[in-house]
Write an enzyme that holds these catalytic residues in place. Structure first.
Site, PDB file in Angstrom:
ATOM      1  N   HIS A 216       0.833  -1.222   0.000  1.00  0.00           N
ATOM      2  CA  HIS A 216       0.000   0.000   0.000  1.00  0.00           C
ATOM      3  C   HIS A 216       0.863   1.266   0.000  1.00  0.00           C
ATOM      4  CE1 HIS A 216      -3.798  -2.165   0.587  1.00  0.00           C
ATOM      5  NE2 HIS A 216      -3.131  -2.964   1.374  1.00  0.00           N
TER       6      HIS A 216
ATOM      7  N   ASN B 180     -10.321  -2.833   2.184  1.00  0.00           N
ATOM      8  CA  ASN B 180      -9.962  -2.874   0.763  1.00  0.00           C
ATOM      9  C   ASN B 180     -11.201  -2.586  -0.079  1.00  0.00           C
ATOM     10  OD1 ASN B 180      -7.193  -3.504   0.865  1.00  0.00           O
ATOM     11  ND2 ASN B 180      -7.595  -5.675   1.102  1.00  0.00           N
TER      12      ASN B 180
END
Ligand code: NDP
Length: 487
Positions: A59, A131
């Site tokens: 990420h 997510n």
């Protein structure tokens, strides 16, 4: 030398001393070398050397904005969380991200997207670190570092390796559900605004009567799902590698504030005991027919950060941050993330990362942690109370915030997470939702991603697709054949 314009602030060193000349180094004669005494030059060079911190291992590339959570529904009988009470408005910040790419990666890559939310509640920060997909590739965190290695660069070639990816996936049937989503249309949203967010893990809600239910959180985009094909994304990346930042920042600057509807799915503890599969398994959803989504609110993003590095790069989320009325669950991936996220921030940002302005709770904070690098928060209100227990009226625990006790689930052992698990029904249910066009794009996306992989790995993966649905298997074969008739 330009004269000082009295209406402009005076340039200073970091120690506050006014600077007389920021154009010319201090040299011995107009052709001579620089003097070590030129402290301002040294300070500028030293600061530049320290402008980067370790990027996140996963990420790394992200985009974020501030906003508001508004609760419009009523689940007050299920939770004492102040943030979830009807009519409550809570300031928040969101960070979206790709998973595998580094900070310089293009935004429009096929990947899962992070959808992380921090709510600054009256009871402390609540972080929901989700997510844009409701499931994940693995259900046991012991496999997580290996899985991420397959998404990152090969140690010798320093290139991404489709062989490693498909080798791991084909040996891990629990990944099928997420793989199907990743290579479907929703694996490449056109912007952060055009995708759903999912808390993904099972969490719990608890109320003042010491009752607990299990919960999943969903955030449904109000902008509609919009996705690119691989070819469309390649054209976009040819123009800009920063398409998500441009879209999110630009929309908020223009006053076009994106919104998501917040939903929960609720499962009672009795339902959990009767449930045919492990509801804490992160590779599976709770079917809507059995656990209908309940609308409880909305989030709106309406303010861009003033400084990207300070407010987005240093923004630190951790699933360990829950508040009264919201708890964790036995989801193994969640339990590992409770450790791993806070640990990542201690490494990236330092011991006191939660005292940084963007991470600082908006409610009073009283703890007995003490010193360490970059300690810049105040003493507690009573300076003599710097340990616990103490006789000086220092902060104390409050049993009113106790979570109901959790029944443990049996003997400690390394249970095989594959035993009795059906890894095929839910990807099949998803596959059956796709129309013919969506299926064709799924097959083509998979074929393009696996065409250079050794045949034995392709065959092993296609056998998994066959168990999802014979049409899935045949479709991928045909798409591979279209790319290379020798196949
Ligand atoms: P439902 O038909 O009741 O739910 C369908 C869900 O799937 C909706 O949340 C919808 O999201 C989402 N969906 C619809 N089309 C697509 C698509 N093309 N790609 C990805 N997601 C899509 O069925 P079930 O609850 O029984 O679930 C069936 C399958 O749907 C699951 O196996 C799972 O793969 C997927 N799914 C299920 C979710 C759940 O929490 N039950 C959540 C998300 C996906 P939207 O409303 O935004 O269109």
């Amino acid at each position: 030398m330009p004269k000082q314009n009295s209406s402009r602030p005076r340039l200073t060193t970091t120690a506050g001393a006014p600077i007389a000349n920021n154009q010319n180094s201090l040299t011995a004669g107009d052709r001579g070398p620089i003097l070590l005494q030129d402290w301002q030059l040294i300070e500028k060079l030293a600061h530049q050397n320290r402008e980067r911190i370790p990027e996140r291992v996963v990420h790394a590339k992200g985009w974020g904005a501030y906003g508001t959570l508004r609760i419009t529904g009523d689940i007050s009988h299920l939770t004492s969380a102040l943030v979830l009470q009807p009519g409550t408005e809570t300031p928040m910040i969101a960070r979206f991200s790709t998973v595998a790419g580094e900070m310089g990666a293009a935004d429009h890559e096929r990947d899962v997207r992070g959808f992380a939310l921090k709510f600054y509640t009256e009871d402390g920060n609540w972080d929901l670190v989700g997510n844009n997909t409701p499931v994940f590739f693995v259900r046991d965190p012991l496999k997580f570092p290996d899985f991420i290695h397959t998404q990152k660069r090969h140690p010798r070639t320093n290139l991404r390796s489709p062989t490693a990816m498909w080798d791991f996936w084909s040996l891990s049937p629990e990944s099928l559900h997420q793989v199907t989503i990743l290579f479907s249309d929703r694996g490449l949203p056109i912007s952060p605004m055009h995708m759903n967010g999912y808390g993904s893990h099972t969490f719990s809600l608890w109320n003042g009567q010491a009752e607990r239910v299990w919960v999943k959180f969903h955030f449904k985009t109000r902008q509609g799902h919009r996705c690119y094909t691989n070819a469309e994304a390649e054209a976009v990346v040819g123009r800009t590698r920063e398409g998500y930042q441009e879209a999110l920042f630009g929309a908020i600057e223009a006053g076009d504030y994106p919104k998501w509807t917040m939903q929960v799915q609720i499962m009672t503890e009795a339902q959990e005991r009767e449930f045919p599969f492990n509801p804490f398994d992160l590779t599976k959803v709770w079917p809507h027919a059995d656990f209908p989504p309940i609308e409880i609110g909305e989030i709106e993003l309406n303010r861009n950060p003033a400084n990207y590095f300070a407010e987005i790069e240093q923004l630190a989320f951790s699933p360990s941050n829950v508040v009264r009325g919201i708890g964790h669950s036995p989801d193994r991936m969640l339990q590992a993330r409770i450790f791993a996220y806070a640990d990542a921030h201690r490494y990236r940002l330092g011991t006191h990362y939660e005292a940084l302005p963007v991470n600082r709770p908006r409610c009073p904070v009283h703890h007995y942690h003490k010193d360490g690098a970059m300690r810049f928060f105040d003493n507690m209100p009573i300076p003599d109370a710097y340990y616990e227990p103490n006789s000086f009226d220092g902060p104390q625990q409050d049993s009113a915030f106790s979570e109901p006790p959790l029944d443990l689930y049996g003997q400690a052992d390394r249970y095989d997470h594959r035993d009795g698990n059906d890894d095929f029904s839910q990807p099949r249910a998803l596959f059956m939702l796709f129309d013919e066009g969506q299926k064709a794009r799924l097959f083509a996306n998979i074929a393009a991603a696996m065409k250079d992989v050794p045949l034995c790995i392709i065959e092993r993966q296609i056998e998994l697709f066959r168990q999802v649905h014979p049409e899935f298997c045949a479709g991928v074969y045909a798409a591979l054949d279209a790319l290379d008739p020798q196949f």
